[in-house]
Enzyme design. Structure first.
Site: not given
Ligand SMILES: *Cc1c(COP(=O)(O)O)cnc(C)c1O
Length: 408
Positions: A199
């Site tokens: 992210k």
């Molecule tokens: C990356 C992601 C998650 C999970 O995030 P983590 O921090 O890795 O648990 C959940 N929902 C969406 C849409 C994502 O892209």
């Protein structure tokens, strides 16, 4: 050599990865200071990060946790969901979205995505709401804001809490009452962010929940640390006092090392988002000119994406696998479109339902005719490399490689 074979120059250049975290000396220095401070786990850095994150997005409260999956689970748990309950969400998302619902024992009911985009379709949500629905969980897919205005209207009309899976959306904005507002100033009950390196804003692993509900924030803080009424940092300050465990909880804490990194990243977020917007514009310009039959991501007039990912739709007749192989042969990484949970072995029939069907899904096997747009998006779209350090030359290379991939 066929028309699709890469030339010598492309082969000699370093590969272009799909993503790369933007973390440097300032983050390293912040982490170092915490490591040498004698307080590593959740403490003053987490508290400061929460306050700064809340202020940044315009939320009353921010609660830091270990990742976004935990954030979603914690919020759904706090709603008291269990077997027999349903949550309307999308299948077309990283599997964590649907998994968080299933962890509570509730049934995920999948709405389809909009036509011409990758976000949850409000009309499909409205059709999926039934007597057992307890919440709507909407995703800002790849950082592109979903239609919060429509979703809030539908949720409110049914008296349902709206939860935002904002995992990808740190720095994204929506136009609301004539003003641009950051995602996280929650339109519903709460928004859940991921701070994973994939992210924009990263702490290695990490999550953040924002809410306007003070009582909910207090409960989430308790639940993330075993249900205790005092956390370790608070105990240190108040002298000899024993904590009480008010309800069964979890260990979903963030460390102070992560929070210190996050504070530096948060201060840099506006620049990072500006850079992504520049890159997305450049991509659109190049691809629009060189590959007009490639479908470009659409940004509604009321949305400003943080461009966590750049997802294109392949022209008819160009296979996703073949395109990815042709890109890889030119040193360009790519990824298939966002997955659909309902097509994975972890989601056999009976573990989910689809809109507008009520109760158990009657679709056979891993295909669901009511989720046709979700399935097509997974099969026909491609994520292209996008990270802050990309150069004009990198964008040119990806464009050339995609043009060649579409031709071969
Ligand atoms: C990356 C992601 C998650 C999970 O995030 P983590 O921090 O890795 O648990 C959940 N929902 C969406 C849409 C994502 O892209």
């Amino acid at each position: 050599m066929g028309a699709g074979a890469p030339d010598e120059r492309a082969l000699s250049l370093p590969p272009i990865p799909l993503a790369r975290p933007d973390v440097g000396e300032a983050e390293a220095e912040a982490a170092r200071r915490v490591l040498l401070s004698g307080w590593l786990a959740q403490g003053p850095q987490v508290a400061a990060f929460e306050a700064e994150f809340a202020a940044h997005v315009g939320a009353a409260q921010a609660v830091a946790v270990c990742n976004a999956t935990a954030a979603l689970e914690l919020v759904l748990h706090a709603l008291g969901l269990g077997p027999g309950d349903e949550v309307v969400t999308v299948s077309h998302s990283f599997i964590a979205t649907a998994n968080a619902v299933r962890r509570t024992g509730a049934l995920p009911v999948f709405a389809d995505i909009e036509s011409g985009g990758f976000n949850i379709d409000p009309a499909s949500v409205a059709a999926a709401i039934g007597p057992r629905t307890r919440a709507v969980l909407a995703v800002h897919q790849m950082g592109m804001p979903c239609d919060l205005t429509a979703l809030a209207r539908i949720s409110e009309a049914h008296g349902l809490p709206l939860i935002e899976d904002a995992a990808c959306a740190a720095g994204s904005e929506v136009l609301s009452d004539g003003r641009w507002r950051r995602i996280g100033r929650p339109r519903g009950l709460a928004a859940c962010f991921s701070l994973h390196p994939r992210k924009l804003l990263t702490t290695g692993e990490g999550g953040m929940i924002t809410t306007a509900d003070e009582a909910l924030a207090k409960r989430l803080r308790r639940l993330r640390t075993h249900g205790a009424d005092l956390d370790a940092a608070a105990r240190r300050h108040v002298g000899v006092v024993e904590e009480r465990y008010l309800e069964p909880g979890f260990n979903m804490r963030m460390t102070d090392v992560q929070a210190a990194i996050g504070r530096v990243q948060l201060a840099r977020l506006p620049q990072m988002v500006a850079r992504r917007r520049e890159l997305a514009r450049d991509y659109a310009g190049r691809l629009g000119a060189a590959a007009p039959d490639v479908g470009l991501p659409r940004e509604p007039a009321w949305a400003r994406s943080n461009w966590q990912s750049f997802c294109v739709t392949l022209p008819e007749g160009v296979g996703q696998g073949a395109a990815r192989i042709a890109l890889a042969a030119r040193g360009v990484a790519s990824r298939r479109g966002i997955m659909c949970a309902h097509r994975e072995p972890a989601y056999p029939p009976g573990t989910w339902a689809c809109a507008p069907g009520r109760g158990r899904c009657d679709c056979a096997g891993p295909r669901c005719t009511r989720l046709g747009r979700s399935e097509r998006a997974q099969d026909r779209s491609l994520l292209l490399p996008l990270y802050n350090q990309m150069t004009e030359a990198d964008l040119d290379r990806v464009t050339e490689a995609l043009v060649a991939a579409c031709r071969s």
